[in-house]
Design a protein around this motif. Structure first.
Motif: not given
Length: 241
Positions: A4-24
């Motif tokens: 699944i191709k996903i685009s997410a925002v690189a701002y600080t407000n998204t860092k927790a989401f990115i952390y969750g995706l990268e650690h799952s």
């Protein structure tokens, strides 16, 4: 299996989401790119990606748009990263420069100026234009509040106007996504939010800005019924601009 191709925002407000995706485990099932909000929206609209954390103002432009997560970027009042910065009081603003990074915040500024403050304002996107005020969002606003004579936090002003919380960005897909994937995706996002303290430790410190307060108090991440109601109202105002 196709990722699944996903685009997410690189701002600080998204860092927790990115952390969750990268650690799952889900990280092995996705192709993740980090973009500014406007590019994230463009990729979802064009079909370059399957889903993205995109500015809500662009949702009507997405074919087969559907919100696929229980989490978003939101606030209930002041958010401390979505501003109108101005040299004059709101009632004296005649010209305003929009932020090239965002569709939602630009439209929110237009909605507030027209329907809340009842001001007639000329807008420009030209970065070199000299204006009374500017829209500025995201990490570029951190620690900048002392640089301007008048500051208007648009999350706070929307709350004053409507009594409702706001949703700035949502996880929106342009196709049907399986319930199994959505469940796993939501679990990853939830995991990331539960590890905000780990995220904070990796963030660079910013003068005159409280990152912990931002991630734990100013930002709110749940897609609530009030936030859905607010989104519908906001999109309705955009149609009247």
């Amino acid at each position: 299996m196709n990722k699944i191709k996903i685009s997410a925002v690189a701002y600080t407000n998204t860092k927790a989401f990115i952390y969750g995706l990268e650690h799952s485990e889900i990280i092995n099932k996705i192709d993740l790119s980090l973009d500014i909000p406007s590019d994230c929206a463009a990729k979802v609209i064009s079909g370059e990606v399957d889903l993205g954390l995109m500015p809500v103002a662009a949702i009507p432009l997405v074919p087969n748009a559907n919100i696929v997560a229980d989490y978003c970027i939101g606030s209930d009042g002041a958010v401390n990263s979505v501003f109108i910065f101005s040299d004059v009081p709101i009632e004296e603003i005649k010209t305003l420069r929009l932020d090239s990074h965002s569709r939602t915040s630009n439209n929110l500024a237009k909605v507030l100026l027209k329907f809340y403050w009842e001001q007639e304002v000329e807008f420009t996107i030209e970065s070199s234009a000299k204006t009374d005020a500017i829209v500025l969002i995201g990490d570029r606003t951190f620690g900048k509040k002392d640089d301007y004579a008048f500051i208007y936090d648009m999350g706070e002003e929307w709350k004053n106007f409507t009594g409702l919380p706001f949703m700035y960005a949502a996880w929106v897909a342009n196709k049907e996504i399986s319930q199994e994937f959505k469940d796993e995706f939501n679990a990853a996002l939830k995991f990331g939010l539960a590890h905000r303290m780990d995220v904070l430790q990796d963030l660079p410190k910013t003068p005159n800005f409280d990152l912990e307060d931002y991630l734990y108090n100013k930002l709110q991440f749940e897609v609530t019924e009030d936030r859905k109601k607010s989104l519908k109202m906001f999109l309705g105002y955009i149609e009247k601009l």
